[in-house]
Design an enzyme around this catalytic site. Structure first.
Site, PDB file in Angstrom:
ATOM      1  N   LYS A   3      46.237 105.802  80.860  1.00  0.00           N
ATOM      2  CA  LYS A   3      46.359 105.022  79.632  1.00  0.00           C
ATOM      3  C   LYS A   3      45.383 105.576  78.596  1.00  0.00           C
ATOM      4  O   LYS A   3      44.203 105.756  78.872  1.00  0.00           O
ATOM      5  CB  LYS A   3      46.059 103.546  79.901  1.00  0.00           C
ATOM      6  CG  LYS A   3      46.413 102.625  78.747  1.00  0.00           C
ATOM      7  CD  LYS A   3      46.420 101.170  79.163  1.00  0.00           C
ATOM      8  CE  LYS A   3      46.874 100.273  78.021  1.00  0.00           C
ATOM      9  NZ  LYS A   3      46.995  98.857  78.410  1.00  0.00           N
ATOM     10  N   GLU A  51      53.264  84.509  84.821  1.00  0.00           N
ATOM     11  CA  GLU A  51      52.974  83.205  84.222  1.00  0.00           C
ATOM     12  C   GLU A  51      53.450  82.045  85.089  1.00  0.00           C
ATOM     13  O   GLU A  51      52.774  81.008  85.187  1.00  0.00           O
ATOM     14  CB  GLU A  51      53.615  83.116  82.835  1.00  0.00           C
ATOM     15  CG  GLU A  51      52.922  83.952  81.777  1.00  0.00           C
ATOM     16  CD  GLU A  51      53.289  85.424  81.836  1.00  0.00           C
ATOM     17  OE1 GLU A  51      52.659  86.220  81.120  1.00  0.00           O
ATOM     18  OE2 GLU A  51      54.217  85.782  82.602  1.00  0.00           O
ATOM     19  N   ARG A  96      58.152  81.530  80.095  1.00  0.00           N
ATOM     20  CA  ARG A  96      58.600  82.023  81.391  1.00  0.00           C
ATOM     21  C   ARG A  96      58.145  81.120  82.532  1.00  0.00           C
ATOM     22  O   ARG A  96      58.544  81.311  83.678  1.00  0.00           O
ATOM     23  CB  ARG A  96      58.075  83.447  81.603  1.00  0.00           C
ATOM     24  CG  ARG A  96      58.608  84.404  80.563  1.00  0.00           C
ATOM     25  CD  ARG A  96      58.285  85.833  80.882  1.00  0.00           C
ATOM     26  NE  ARG A  96      56.883  86.143  80.677  1.00  0.00           N
ATOM     27  CZ  ARG A  96      56.374  87.368  80.747  1.00  0.00           C
ATOM     28  NH1 ARG A  96      57.160  88.375  81.045  1.00  0.00           N
ATOM     29  NH2 ARG A  96      55.106  87.583  80.534  1.00  0.00           N
TER      30      ARG A  96
END
Length: 646
Positions: free
Chosen positions: A289, A377, A405
């Protein structure tokens, strides 16, 4: 103006068809130029930097090998896709990325035929791509290739596993590329991440197996049933020898990797091998990343979305905020630690956002009482409910848009038993440049019908602290607190932690203007927009229009339960009511007030100010409030319409 010399190859690429004209030996230079272009643009127009830098080689390789847009590339988490936007006809507009009327912050089919699906939230790529792969067969596109690119921690999401389970059971040729950068936004966590770090398959073995399968298929010795049987036997032997079960191959999904995902020529070679291979397969690529930009490689969390910076020095350009009010998230983080020091039952839960929601403040001091559960979540909610069931007091912090969600978990696992979970909904209301997929527009409306839940929204930082204190007191049950992204209004925000009586609002202004009091208006606000109402009311006497009548302003604090004493007073005394909320007009505070008045025989005129019945684009918060007629000018206009003399 574009630097013709600096971007020699990139300047010749408008669409992927141009990219495919290049030789494979030119691709490393394309990646270098693309990476530099992303850095240069994001330095002045802030966005998500680190993920797109890490995915540069995957982006170039996929558009080089596959015939996009006829072949489908399905991105998971649009943080990775800036290079994809630049290569697909949007380089000239990329300077307007995330801006009002500019490019959308994440890929969307509404913007480009190269964007195959919505990807603002994590973990949906495999399911969507499988749907496209099935659709290709049923709509007579047998040669269409479908690729799902999943990364940034999205493999920890439950929907990804639901998709994998279905991929393994349905005839399809889907290719899943796992962009494994050991990160989500903060450092990735959990057993899946550790599994991916440990997973290894010999590259030579994979190449030999692939050539053997091609030979058997050419001889007519490898039909579909035999292929599956050979794969199962092969997987069993490999697991026995390696003493490790490959999760993906255990689901009859061919696994290849891990390989270096930042070596574009290697990725192209592998993709060409896998392109026409039958059956579902997963390519595991390790990437870094922030690859290619040293500051981002060293501090991936900070450089996920760093704001403005100097691309030459890597110095982030930060404003002097010493005399500014704090961000709501920081007030939450400091107050949570303060409460946890007083109440040993308090624990913190976050789905992959410890820095974003400032739960890292408590995490540093009390790591054993804080839990980052990854991008999950629904699990975060049920995990919190389980702890609450057996005596703990969880503060579960989820961004409002992501809480969508977890809706079933909110109802089934917390509300039915009225468990003492404090659901803190960060980024509620308009969030700005992250746009449609990230606005917290619906939480007030979708939470309101649920029994056994208290719904609150603080007007300022002190109110947030008091609501957090109130929520963790015994007997308060399931308690939701929603607050916005960004700064509050109080520099001096620390205050004693005092209880607020649940279901009570407060009158902030009550006065008359002129001699005629027949015209009147009560303004009922919830959340920080009440501060704009206060400013508008304070400015009214200086307004050139002649306004006359009785005006009152109430901060409702609670959507559920409503302050019925305030509503009775308003219903009996006011002919005009303006409700103001930073959420959808349909089903929120305005709807609740209308229902209450109707049920009790009151018939005032009710003007509902809130977000319209449509998805709101990206832009600054102030721009979007103006667009939605929810700014101070719109508030002033509605008050004027109620009070102005004929």
């Amino acid at each position: 103006m574009l630097n013709e010399k600096k971007y020699r190859l990139l300047n010749e690429i408008k669409y992927p068809s141009d990219l495919r004209k290049l030789s494979i030996d030119q691709l490393p230079e394309v990646c270098k130029e693309l990476r530099e272009d992303i850095i240069e643009e994001v330095a002045t127009n802030p966005g998500h930097l680190g993920s797109s830098l890490g995915a540069t080689e995957i982006t170039v390789a996929c558009h080089y090998v596959f015939n996009t847009p006829d072949d489908r590339i399905v991105w998971d988490v649009g943080h990775q896709a800036y290079g994809h936007k630049i290569l697909t006809g949007r380089r000239d507009q990329f300077c307007k990325n995330r801006k009002l009327n500019g490019l959308m912050p994440f890929p969307s089919p509404k913007e480009s035929e190269y964007d195959t699906f919505t990807c603002g939230h994590a973990s949906n790529s495999i399911s969507a791509a499988l749907g496209m792969a099935v659709a290709a067969k049923l709509t007579h596109h047998p040669d269409r290739h479908v690729v799902a690119i999943i990364g940034d921690g999205a493999m920890s999401g439950g929907l990804a596993f639901e998709g994998l389970n279905n991929v393994s059971g349905k005839p399809n040729d889907l290719l899943i590329i796992l962009n494994d950068n050991d990160m989500s936004i903060d450092r990735a966590v959990g057993g899946m991440q550790q599994y991916l770090l440990n997973l290894d398959t010999n590259e030579t073995y994979n190449r030999l197996r692939f050539k053997a399968s091609q030979w058997l298929h050419a001889k007519g010795l490898l039909n579909e049933n035999r292929r599956k049987g050979i794969i199962r036997l092969n997987n069993a032997l490999k697991s026995a020898i390696a003493q490790q079960q490959n999760l993906f191959e255990g689901m009859n999904i061919r696994y290849f990797g891990p390989f270096n995902g930042n070596d574009v020529k290697e990725v192209v070679r592998i993709l060409r091998q896998l392109k026409n291979m039958k059956g579902p397969k997963l390519l595991h690529l390790h990437t870094i990343k922030g690859k290619g930009y040293e500051p981002a490689e060293k501090s991936a969390t900070i450089w996920h979305a760093p704001g403005k910076f100097d691309p030459e020095t890597g110095e982030r350009i930060q404003e002097d905020n010493s005399n500014q009010p704090p961000k709501f998230q920081n007030v939450f983080g400091h107050t949570l630690l303060e409460l946890a020091e007083q109440n040993r039952k308090i624990v913190g839960v976050t789905p992959a956002m410890p820095s974003g929601c400032s739960m890292n403040i408590m995490m540093k001091k009390m790591p054993e009482r804080t839990f980052d559960v990854g991008i999950a979540e629904g699990h975060a909610m049920t995990f919190s409910a389980g702890m609450a069931k057996d005596g703990l007091q969880p503060f579960c912090n989820i961004y409002s848009a992501f809480s969508q969600r977890a809706y079933d978990n909110i109802i089934h696992d917390a509300a039915i038993l009225d468990l003492p979970v404090v659901l803190c909904l960060d980024r509620a209301g308009l969030v700005g440049e992250d746009g449609t997929t990230h606005h917290g527009a619906f939480d007030l409306a979708f939470l309101r019908p649920i029994p056994n839940i208290t719904i609150s929204a603080p007007m300022d930082e002190k109110e947030l602290r008091r609501l957090m204190y109130t929520a963790q007191l015994p007997g308060k049950g399931f308690f939701a607190i929603r607050y916005p992204r960004g700064r509050g209004v109080l520099v001096d925000w620390r205050c004693p932690l005092e209880e607020i009586q649940v279901g009570t609002g407060r009158k902030l202004f009550d006065g008359t203007m002129g001699n005629n009091t027949k015209k009147n208006v009560a303004i009922l606000s919830i959340g920080p927009l009440g501060n704009d109402v206060e400013q508008v009311i304070n400015e009214l006497p200086e307004n050139p229009e002649k306004l006359t009548g009785h005006i009152a302003h109430y901060d409702m604090r609670f959507l559920k339960p409503l302050d019925e004493q305030i509503l009775k007073e308003v219903g009996e005394s006011f002919s005009n009511i303006i409700t103001i909320e930073d959420g959808t007009r349909n089903g929120g505070l305005g709807s609740a007030v209308l229902e209450w008045m109707n049920d009790r025989g009151f018939s005032p005129r009710v003007i509902r100010m809130g977000l319209p019945d449509k998805f709101i684009e990206q832009g600054t918060v102030q721009q979007l409030r103006s667009l939605c007629k929810l700014d101070k000018e719109a508030i002033r206009r509605e008050i004027k319409n109620c009070l102005q003399e004929a």
